[in-house]
Design a protein around this motif. Structure first.
Motif, PDB file in Angstrom:
ATOM      1  N   ILE A 284      34.604 -45.866  11.306  1.00  0.00           N
ATOM      2  CA  ILE A 284      33.601 -46.543  11.364  1.00  0.00           C
ATOM      3  C   ILE A 284      32.022 -46.886  10.777  1.00  0.00           C
ATOM      4  N   LEU A 285      31.802 -45.527  11.220  1.00  0.00           N
ATOM      5  CA  LEU A 285      31.115 -45.551  10.405  1.00  0.00           C
ATOM      6  C   LEU A 285      30.829 -44.816   9.307  1.00  0.00           C
ATOM      7  N   PRO A 286      28.714 -45.147   8.478  1.00  0.00           N
ATOM      8  CA  PRO A 286      28.670 -45.860   7.802  1.00  0.00           C
ATOM      9  C   PRO A 286      29.032 -44.532   6.928  1.00  0.00           C
ATOM     10  N   GLN A 287      28.643 -42.827   7.713  1.00  0.00           N
ATOM     11  CA  GLN A 287      29.282 -41.785   7.496  1.00  0.00           C
ATOM     12  C   GLN A 287      30.152 -41.059   7.278  1.00  0.00           C
ATOM     13  N   ALA A 288      31.303 -42.162   8.202  1.00  0.00           N
ATOM     14  CA  ALA A 288      32.334 -41.581   7.793  1.00  0.00           C
ATOM     15  C   ALA A 288      32.960 -41.212   6.689  1.00  0.00           C
ATOM     16  N   PRO A 289      33.919 -39.790   6.536  1.00  0.00           N
ATOM     17  CA  PRO A 289      34.821 -39.494   7.784  1.00  0.00           C
ATOM     18  C   PRO A 289      34.300 -38.158   8.359  1.00  0.00           C
ATOM     19  N   ASP A 290      32.890 -37.885   7.991  1.00  0.00           N
ATOM     20  CA  ASP A 290      32.387 -36.951   8.441  1.00  0.00           C
ATOM     21  C   ASP A 290      30.669 -36.864   8.589  1.00  0.00           C
ATOM     22  N   PRO A 291      30.586 -38.130  10.005  1.00  0.00           N
ATOM     23  CA  PRO A 291      29.015 -38.059   9.836  1.00  0.00           C
ATOM     24  C   PRO A 291      28.119 -36.997  10.479  1.00  0.00           C
ATOM     25  N   LYS A 292      27.006 -36.835   9.655  1.00  0.00           N
ATOM     26  CA  LYS A 292      26.762 -35.975  10.492  1.00  0.00           C
ATOM     27  C   LYS A 292      26.252 -35.838  11.574  1.00  0.00           C
ATOM     28  N   PRO A 293      25.951 -34.394  12.474  1.00  0.00           N
ATOM     29  CA  PRO A 293      24.880 -34.301  13.971  1.00  0.00           C
ATOM     30  C   PRO A 293      23.746 -35.334  13.485  1.00  0.00           C
ATOM     31  N   ARG A 294      23.481 -36.045  15.050  1.00  0.00           N
ATOM     32  CA  ARG A 294      22.614 -36.446  15.446  1.00  0.00           C
ATOM     33  C   ARG A 294      21.562 -35.239  14.661  1.00  0.00           C
ATOM     34  N   PRO A 295      20.392 -35.540  14.259  1.00  0.00           N
ATOM     35  CA  PRO A 295      19.110 -34.938  14.201  1.00  0.00           C
ATOM     36  C   PRO A 295      18.867 -35.233  16.067  1.00  0.00           C
ATOM     37  N   VAL A 296      18.313 -33.911  16.325  1.00  0.00           N
ATOM     38  CA  VAL A 296      17.331 -33.699  17.764  1.00  0.00           C
ATOM     39  C   VAL A 296      16.394 -34.273  17.150  1.00  0.00           C
ATOM     40  N   ILE A 297      15.943 -35.785  18.260  1.00  0.00           N
ATOM     41  CA  ILE A 297      14.827 -36.455  17.651  1.00  0.00           C
ATOM     42  C   ILE A 297      13.834 -36.637  18.902  1.00  0.00           C
ATOM     43  N   TYR A 298      12.022 -36.844  18.491  1.00  0.00           N
ATOM     44  CA  TYR A 298      11.268 -37.237  19.375  1.00  0.00           C
ATOM     45  C   TYR A 298      11.030 -38.502  19.303  1.00  0.00           C
ATOM     46  N   ASN A 299      10.714 -38.822  20.403  1.00  0.00           N
ATOM     47  CA  ASN A 299      10.569 -40.771  20.334  1.00  0.00           C
ATOM     48  C   ASN A 299       9.908 -41.299  21.103  1.00  0.00           C
ATOM     49  N   SER A 300       8.619 -41.377  20.859  1.00  0.00           N
ATOM     50  CA  SER A 300       7.250 -41.679  20.985  1.00  0.00           C
ATOM     51  C   SER A 300       6.889 -42.188  22.255  1.00  0.00           C
ATOM     52  N   TRP A 301       7.533 -43.361  22.304  1.00  0.00           N
ATOM     53  CA  TRP A 301       7.823 -45.082  23.239  1.00  0.00           C
ATOM     54  C   TRP A 301       7.301 -44.169  24.554  1.00  0.00           C
ATOM     55  N   GLU A 302       7.677 -43.165  25.174  1.00  0.00           N
ATOM     56  CA  GLU A 302       7.569 -43.486  27.418  1.00  0.00           C
ATOM     57  C   GLU A 302       6.356 -42.132  27.004  1.00  0.00           C
ATOM     58  N   ALA A 303       6.183 -41.596  25.724  1.00  0.00           N
ATOM     59  CA  ALA A 303       4.928 -41.469  26.174  1.00  0.00           C
ATOM     60  C   ALA A 303       3.406 -42.106  25.705  1.00  0.00           C
TER      61      ALA A 303
END
Ligand code: GLA
Length: 739
Positions: A323-342
């Protein structure tokens, strides 16, 4: 797809009489059967003596040479139970006395509303796909049913294409993607419900008489019910035993549609369980002109003999590989930082650069700037629709920040909410006619915003245009695509009245086409589907987005239950989980940073805390745990998930395990949320290991009771088990087993 030769009509008639089946009509095609095989399942259907397409079998894989019995329509049981209603069909038209849920209901221009679909022909190649053509008994309405069986998981993709070859338009009032029929038996329905900041509650209830409706009328998938179901076997008068987490039969399905949808689970008066799903018929109306066709969404269905755990492992594998756009072997998700709660809306160049430096120091891979960077966006009252960089906050555009983020070894992501507009925006002042509304009626705002009518081609082009420009002019690796309200007053007054309800279909088609084209033009872009948390998570949007935001509720204790619920339908790979601040903004709960990180490590990890308030010890803890996460991430998010101890029903404990596909590694997370009466953590018996292999134990966090071996066989970890030393409130532990 295999199909048996046509059976001579004489034999059929005899067989029918023996079965005391009333033979209404014998068509030329009667007796054909079709069979699809994949993974550990078989699905079969055939043409009965009335010419209707009937389900024959859905369940565990049958022998390669087994032939399918020819289906027969059931006799009239009473004058209230016509064969049309009692006989299951693969795709029933509303007509001829059908009282149960139809797949298709139409209104012809002359007022006729009777539709009886009969088999015409089938296009069958191999044992994994089929196209079956049905047609009304007299009118030129054709339905092509599509079947595609996944060879690995046995998950079957079903959809329909409805074509009008009449000389007049036809109004489609209801159109399902598929109808599924279960074998006779007693069953429990499992489904997921929620609300904003409270998504992913697993409900389990016995399927009793009458129908159960799972749906969204909101124009979008919705937080309230997710378009997924699992139906598990209950012990009954037959010799079936009840399914549980790791044993027994489970049938499951997921609808790939991000607009209003409905799944109806019917238990008929003859105790047959049928599931129908597709466009929500509520307020639906699609005018099909001569020569046009309507494609339904895809409804996926699967079967597991290994309980609910087996069902979710099949779905996870299918989502990642198919299903996923990068199927069949999608990259592991990068560890993100998100600014919203800060920083919420208070983003600016210097502040974001300072956060980026701190994020990089703990091993974050991707820095994401959330809401507040565009238009006159000081708070949620203004700016949506005006997608230029705010010159006061970013006087030199986004480039200096993006360059800084790159220089720190991270890539850059940005928040957008493309389908929305604030009335206080240049876009709305210029195009007040671009929003969903009924002429002369109030326009209800939610979070001070209105929904753009993406079904209009000019709105569609505007949205794709500004996003394309943003991605062309800036080095952006990731979009967090938000959608912060549901529809109200879903009018589209610029087109003829009898076509306006096509908005339910056209809006979503345009959404998918924008996402598809952006991905084609910018092949490196990755996208997250967010809708005030988990309001838009389904297999339709997941064809175009790499991950989802399950909930705005980031409390680590609440998240353990939400993540558990989420995992019944969706893979850990796509489940973003942020570490935020304590006490938590939603419930005031105090938790340690270690507990918060361990809770988020069960999915695709992110940090959303205000790093400006962290101590040196906090940075050291986060750095250590992020490194441990990186080292085992592939197993955590792509391995086979076992829910060892459920956090549901007020459980004091919970534990999950993921096992790499080669069984070389397993990662276990365990949480003790309250210790009562000094009882310790329950003995943990692992699953899915190679029983003869030797596995070495290493701790990410926590410890076991003394006497636990440093290394032992798979059999030992699975049969003897491990006794954790985990006490206190909101405590977590995690360990690895490596072959
Ligand atoms: C939604 C999202 C949040 C955040 C805000 C920004 O609520 O779910 O994560 O992006 O919007 O306005």
């Amino acid at each position: 797809m295999k199909f048996t030769a046509k059976i001579p009509n004489s034999i059929l008639v005899v067989a029918s009489l023996l079965l005391t089946v009333l033979v209404a009509e014998t068509t030329a095609q009667t007796g054909q059967t079709f069979r699809l095989d994949g993974g550990n399942s078989t699905y079969a259907f055939g043409v009965d003596e009335r010419g209707e397409l009937q389900p024959i079998y859905w369940g565990g894989r049958l022998g390669a040479h087994d032939t399918m019995p020819v289906p027969h329509s059931l006799p009239e049981w009473s004058s209230f139970d016509s064969p049309n209603t009692t006989t299951p069909q693969e795709y029933a038209g509303w007509g001829g006395g059908l009282f149960t849920e139809p797949a298709l209901k139409v209104s012809f221009a002359d007022g006729n509303r009777d539709l009886i679909l009969h088999f015409v022909k089938a296009d069958a190649s191999g044992s994994q796909s089929a196209e079956v053509l049905l047609k009304d008994i007299s009118r030129e309405i054709y339905v092509t049913l599509r079947y595609a069986m996944d060879a690995d998981t046995g998950i079957l993709a079903r959809s329909a294409s409805i074509e009008n070859k009449e000389k007049q338009p036809v109004m489609i009032e209801q159109a399902a993607a598929a109808q599924w029929t279960l074998p006779p038996g007693r069953y429990t329905l499992n489904y997921l419900t929620g609300r904003w900041a409270g998504e992913w509650t697993l409900n389990q209830e016995l399927i009793e008489g009458a129908a159960r409706v799972l749906e969204s009328r909101r124009g979008t998938t919705g937080h309230q019910v997710n378009p997924w179901f699992a139906i598990s076997r209950e012990a009954g008068r037959d010799n079936a035993s009840a399914a549980d987490e790791e044993h027994g039969e489970v049938w499951f399905g997921a609808l790939a549609w991000s607009g209003s949808w409905r799944i109806t689970v019917d238990r008929t008066q003859f105790d047959a369980v049928r599931v129908t799903g597709g466009f929500n018929p509520f307020d639906f109306g699609y005018k099909l002109k001569p020569g046009e066709h309507l494609e339904t969404p895809v409804f996926y269905g699967g079967y597991s003999a290994d309980g609910l755990g087996g069902a979710s492992r099949l779905l996870h594998r299918f989502e990642v590989a198919k299903i996923l756009p990068q199927a069949p072997d999608p990259k592991p998700r990068p560890v993100i930082y998100n600014s919203w709660e800060a920083t919420e809306f208070k983003v600016d160049e210097a502040g974001q650069m300072a956060l980026a430096e701190k994020a990089a120091s703990i091993g974050v891979d991707r820095f994401v700037m959330d809401d507040g960077w565009f238009g006159q966006r000081k708070d949620d009252h203004a700016g949506l629709g005006d997608w230029y960089v705010n010159p006061q906050k970013f006087p030199h555009g986004l480039k200096p920040l993006i360059d800084k983020v790159h220089s720190l070894g991270m890539d850059f992501g940005l928040w957008v909410e493309p389908e929305m507009v604030n009335p206080d925006s240049d876009l709305y002042r210029k195009h007040p006619d671009w929003v969903l509304n009924f002429l002369g009626r109030p326009r209800s705002e939610q979070r001070n915003q209105l929904v753009l009518n993406l079904a209009r081609s000019d709105v569609r082009d505007y949205v794709e245009g500004f996003l394309d420009k943003l991605l062309t002019e800036n080095d952006i690796a990731f979009l967090k695509w938000d959608y912060n309200r549901n529809w109200s007053e879903p009018g589209w007054d610029q087109i003829p009245a009898d076509e306006q309800r096509e908005v339910y279909v056209q809006f979503i088609r345009n959404l998918y086409s924008i996402l598809g084209e952006l991905r084609q033009k910018h092949p490196r872009i990755e996208i997250e589907s967010c809708s005030g948390g988990g309001g838009r998570v389904d297999l339709g949007i997941l064809r175009y987005t790499d991950e989802v935001w399950p909930s705005d509720n980031t409390d680590p204790f609440d998240r353990i239950s939400m993540q558990d619920g989420f995992s019944y339908a969706y893979a850990p790979q796509i489940m973003m989980a942020w570490v935020t601040d304590s006490p938590h903004w939603l419930n005031g709960r105090n938790t340690t940073l270690t507990y918060r990180i361990l809770s988020s490590m069960q999915g695709s990890l992110g940090i959303g805390a205000n790093l400006n308030h962290w101590s040196p010890e906090d940075f050291a803890t986060a750095k250590r745990l992020i490194a441990a996460y990186h080292a085992a991430q592939r197993t955590i998010v792509r391995g086979s998930l076992y829910r060892l101890i459920s956090p549901r029903d007020g459980s004091e404990f919970s534990a999950t395990e993921t096992v790499a596909s080669d069984k070389n590694q397993a990662v276990v997370f365990a949480f003790g949320n309250a210790t009562t009466e000094g009882r310790g953590f329950p003995l943990l018996k692992l699953e899915g290991l190679d029983r003869d292999a030797e596995y070495k134990l290493s701790w990410i966090e926590g410890k076991a009771r003394t006497g636990t071996p440093a290394s032992a066989s798979g059999a030992w970890w699975m049969r003897h088990g491990i006794q954790l030393d985990l006490r206190g409130d909101f405590q977590g532990a995690a360990f690895r087993l490596d072959r």
